[in-house]
Motif scaffolding. Sequence first.
Motif, PDB file in Angstrom:
ATOM      1  N   ARG A 273      -8.500  24.967   6.978  1.00  0.00           N
ATOM      2  CA  ARG A 273      -7.072  25.263   6.910  1.00  0.00           C
ATOM      3  C   ARG A 273      -6.215  24.006   6.954  1.00  0.00           C
ATOM      4  NH1 ARG A 273      -9.051  29.583  10.152  1.00  0.00           N
ATOM      5  NH2 ARG A 273      -8.793  31.568   9.079  1.00  0.00           N
ATOM      6  N   SER A 274      -6.809  22.872   7.371  1.00  0.00           N
ATOM      7  CA  SER A 274      -6.048  21.625   7.429  1.00  0.00           C
ATOM      8  C   SER A 274      -6.982  20.439   7.204  1.00  0.00           C
ATOM      9  CB  SER A 274      -5.310  21.496   8.764  1.00  0.00           C
ATOM     10  OG  SER A 274      -6.199  21.530   9.850  1.00  0.00           O
ATOM     11  N   VAL A 275      -6.378  19.291   6.862  1.00  0.00           N
ATOM     12  CA  VAL A 275      -7.163  18.084   6.552  1.00  0.00           C
ATOM     13  C   VAL A 275      -6.354  16.857   6.915  1.00  0.00           C
ATOM     14  CG1 VAL A 275      -6.359  18.005   4.148  1.00  0.00           C
ATOM     15  CG2 VAL A 275      -8.526  16.933   4.756  1.00  0.00           C
ATOM     16  N   VAL A 276      -7.050  15.791   7.279  1.00  0.00           N
ATOM     17  CA  VAL A 276      -6.436  14.482   7.477  1.00  0.00           C
ATOM     18  C   VAL A 276      -7.321  13.454   6.787  1.00  0.00           C
ATOM     19  CG1 VAL A 276      -7.529  14.070   9.733  1.00  0.00           C
ATOM     20  CG2 VAL A 276      -5.402  12.913   9.161  1.00  0.00           C
ATOM     21  N   PHE A 277      -6.687  12.484   6.113  1.00  0.00           N
ATOM     22  CA  PHE A 277      -7.419  11.454   5.364  1.00  0.00           C
ATOM     23  C   PHE A 277      -7.319  10.122   6.081  1.00  0.00           C
ATOM     24  CE2 PHE A 277      -6.266  14.705   2.363  1.00  0.00           C
ATOM     25  CZ  PHE A 277      -7.414  14.854   1.615  1.00  0.00           C
ATOM     26  N   SER A 278      -8.374   9.322   5.961  1.00  0.00           N
ATOM     27  CA  SER A 278      -8.396   7.989   6.611  1.00  0.00           C
ATOM     28  C   SER A 278      -7.471   7.030   5.878  1.00  0.00           C
ATOM     29  CB  SER A 278      -9.801   7.438   6.632  1.00  0.00           C
ATOM     30  OG  SER A 278     -10.283   7.234   5.328  1.00  0.00           O
TER      31      SER A 278
ATOM     32  N   SER B 175       0.840  -1.195   0.000  1.00  0.00           N
ATOM     33  CA  SER B 175       0.000   0.000   0.000  1.00  0.00           C
ATOM     34  C   SER B 175       0.877   1.248   0.000  1.00  0.00           C
ATOM     35  CB  SER B 175      -0.895   0.012   1.248  1.00  0.00           C
ATOM     36  OG  SER B 175      -1.512   1.253   1.387  1.00  0.00           O
ATOM     37  N   ALA B 176       0.546   2.198  -0.826  1.00  0.00           N
ATOM     38  CA  ALA B 176       1.307   3.449  -0.888  1.00  0.00           C
ATOM     39  C   ALA B 176       0.936   4.382   0.259  1.00  0.00           C
ATOM     40  CB  ALA B 176       1.060   4.136  -2.216  1.00  0.00           C
ATOM     41  N   ASN B 177      -0.077   4.029   1.031  1.00  0.00           N
ATOM     42  CA  ASN B 177      -0.515   4.823   2.176  1.00  0.00           C
ATOM     43  C   ASN B 177      -0.934   6.229   1.750  1.00  0.00           C
ATOM     44  OD1 ASN B 177      -1.165   4.687   4.829  1.00  0.00           O
ATOM     45  ND2 ASN B 177       0.817   5.368   5.568  1.00  0.00           N
ATOM     46  N   ALA B 178      -1.613   6.309   0.639  1.00  0.00           N
ATOM     47  CA  ALA B 178      -2.090   7.597   0.140  1.00  0.00           C
ATOM     48  C   ALA B 178      -3.583   7.513  -0.151  1.00  0.00           C
ATOM     49  CB  ALA B 178      -1.339   7.989  -1.125  1.00  0.00           C
ATOM     50  N   ALA B 179      -4.227   8.643  -0.030  1.00  0.00           N
ATOM     51  CA  ALA B 179      -5.637   8.752  -0.394  1.00  0.00           C
ATOM     52  C   ALA B 179      -5.688   8.984  -1.906  1.00  0.00           C
ATOM     53  CB  ALA B 179      -6.290   9.908   0.355  1.00  0.00           C
ATOM     54  N   THR B 180      -5.997   7.964  -2.653  1.00  0.00           N
ATOM     55  CA  THR B 180      -5.969   8.034  -4.108  1.00  0.00           C
ATOM     56  C   THR B 180      -7.040   8.995  -4.616  1.00  0.00           C
ATOM     57  OG1 THR B 180      -5.239   5.756  -4.167  1.00  0.00           O
ATOM     58  CG2 THR B 180      -6.064   6.679  -6.215  1.00  0.00           C
ATOM     59  N   GLY B 181      -6.616   9.946  -5.432  1.00  0.00           N
ATOM     60  CA  GLY B 181      -7.534  10.929  -6.001  1.00  0.00           C
ATOM     61  C   GLY B 181      -7.117  12.339  -5.656  1.00  0.00           C
TER      62      GLY B 181
ATOM     63  N   ARG C 212      -3.606   9.426   6.991  1.00  0.00           N
ATOM     64  CA  ARG C 212      -3.327   9.416   8.429  1.00  0.00           C
ATOM     65  C   ARG C 212      -2.235  10.394   8.834  1.00  0.00           C
ATOM     66  NH1 ARG C 212      -4.618   4.421   6.796  1.00  0.00           N
ATOM     67  NH2 ARG C 212      -2.525   3.652   6.484  1.00  0.00           N
ATOM     68  N   GLU C 213      -2.163  11.512   8.132  1.00  0.00           N
ATOM     69  CA  GLU C 213      -1.166  12.537   8.418  1.00  0.00           C
ATOM     70  C   GLU C 213      -1.824  13.903   8.218  1.00  0.00           C
ATOM     71  OE1 GLU C 213       2.520  13.873   5.765  1.00  0.00           O
ATOM     72  OE2 GLU C 213       2.800  11.909   6.699  1.00  0.00           O
ATOM     73  N   CYS C 214      -1.712  14.773   9.217  1.00  0.00           N
ATOM     74  CA  CYS C 214      -2.328  16.100   9.095  1.00  0.00           C
ATOM     75  C   CYS C 214      -1.612  16.916   8.017  1.00  0.00           C
ATOM     76  CB  CYS C 214      -2.245  16.823  10.438  1.00  0.00           C
ATOM     77  SG  CYS C 214      -2.974  18.469  10.365  1.00  0.00           S
TER      78      CYS C 214
ATOM     79  N   ARG D 240     -12.498  14.305  -3.791  1.00  0.00           N
ATOM     80  CA  ARG D 240     -12.509  13.390  -4.932  1.00  0.00           C
ATOM     81  C   ARG D 240     -11.541  12.229  -4.718  1.00  0.00           C
ATOM     82  NH1 ARG D 240     -12.695  17.423 -10.163  1.00  0.00           N
ATOM     83  NH2 ARG D 240     -14.638  18.490  -9.607  1.00  0.00           N
ATOM     84  N   THR D 241     -11.184  11.981  -3.450  1.00  0.00           N
ATOM     85  CA  THR D 241     -10.332  10.839  -3.135  1.00  0.00           C
ATOM     86  C   THR D 241     -11.203   9.631  -2.814  1.00  0.00           C
ATOM     87  OG1 THR D 241     -10.206  11.161  -0.737  1.00  0.00           O
ATOM     88  CG2 THR D 241      -8.657  12.434  -2.100  1.00  0.00           C
ATOM     89  N   GLN D 242     -10.574   8.506  -2.590  1.00  0.00           N
ATOM     90  CA  GLN D 242     -11.289   7.300  -2.196  1.00  0.00           C
ATOM     91  C   GLN D 242     -11.285   7.126  -0.678  1.00  0.00           C
ATOM     92  OE1 GLN D 242      -9.547   4.093  -4.424  1.00  0.00           O
ATOM     93  NE2 GLN D 242     -10.313   4.865  -6.370  1.00  0.00           N
ATOM     94  N   SER D 243     -10.833   8.149   0.052  1.00  0.00           N
ATOM     95  CA  SER D 243     -10.754   8.097   1.511  1.00  0.00           C
ATOM     96  C   SER D 243     -11.651   9.152   2.133  1.00  0.00           C
ATOM     97  CB  SER D 243      -9.310   8.357   1.965  1.00  0.00           C
ATOM     98  OG  SER D 243      -8.445   7.387   1.453  1.00  0.00           O
ATOM     99  N   THR D 244     -11.995   8.934   3.395  1.00  0.00           N
ATOM    100  CA  THR D 244     -12.742   9.940   4.147  1.00  0.00           C
ATOM    101  C   THR D 244     -11.783  11.048   4.544  1.00  0.00           C
ATOM    102  OG1 THR D 244     -14.256   8.265   4.974  1.00  0.00           O
ATOM    103  CG2 THR D 244     -14.135  10.319   6.213  1.00  0.00           C
ATOM    104  N   ALA D 245     -12.201  12.296   4.362  1.00  0.00           N
ATOM    105  CA  ALA D 245     -11.387  13.456   4.738  1.00  0.00           C
ATOM    106  C   ALA D 245     -12.054  14.167   5.913  1.00  0.00           C
ATOM    107  CB  ALA D 245     -11.259  14.412   3.561  1.00  0.00           C
ATOM    108  N   THR D 246     -11.267  14.495   6.920  1.00  0.00           N
ATOM    109  CA  THR D 246     -11.750  15.316   8.026  1.00  0.00           C
ATOM    110  C   THR D 246     -11.064  16.657   7.888  1.00  0.00           C
ATOM    111  OG1 THR D 246     -11.994  13.356   9.416  1.00  0.00           O
ATOM    112  CG2 THR D 246     -12.029  15.501  10.524  1.00  0.00           C
ATOM    113  N   VAL D 247     -11.858  17.712   7.647  1.00  0.00           N
ATOM    114  CA  VAL D 247     -11.310  19.053   7.445  1.00  0.00           C
ATOM    115  C   VAL D 247     -11.483  19.864   8.724  1.00  0.00           C
ATOM    116  CG1 VAL D 247     -11.678  19.020   4.962  1.00  0.00           C
ATOM    117  CG2 VAL D 247     -13.461  19.931   6.425  1.00  0.00           C
TER     118      VAL D 247
END
Length: 108
Positions: free
Chosen positions: A103-108, A23-29, A49-51, A69-76
Amino acid sequence: MRLRNAMLAAASAVALVLAVPFSANAATGDFLYKVGPGVPVGLADPQSRECIDLPWTTEEDPGFAPENRTQSTATVFLDFGCSGDVFYVMNPGKKLGDRLKLRSVVFS
């Protein structure tokens, strides 16, 4: 004969593990948002999983109108550093209006 079969099975298992992509550990998209007078900007394949403090956002001018537009949940978050009481969870494909500031985001 048994030892040779055991060695062959072990070697095959190792080869199979190495053949499976990691896994590349990235939110694809793409994660898009606007800054300033409505200039569209975004993040391509952001780290999971990184702010991430959003580029081109400032204390005076937060980003707005996010599109996940990613395949992960984003918390803004309204604040930098993914901190504070003001945040919103965006499922994949979710688009929000100009009223949501971030101003910031983290992806699942």
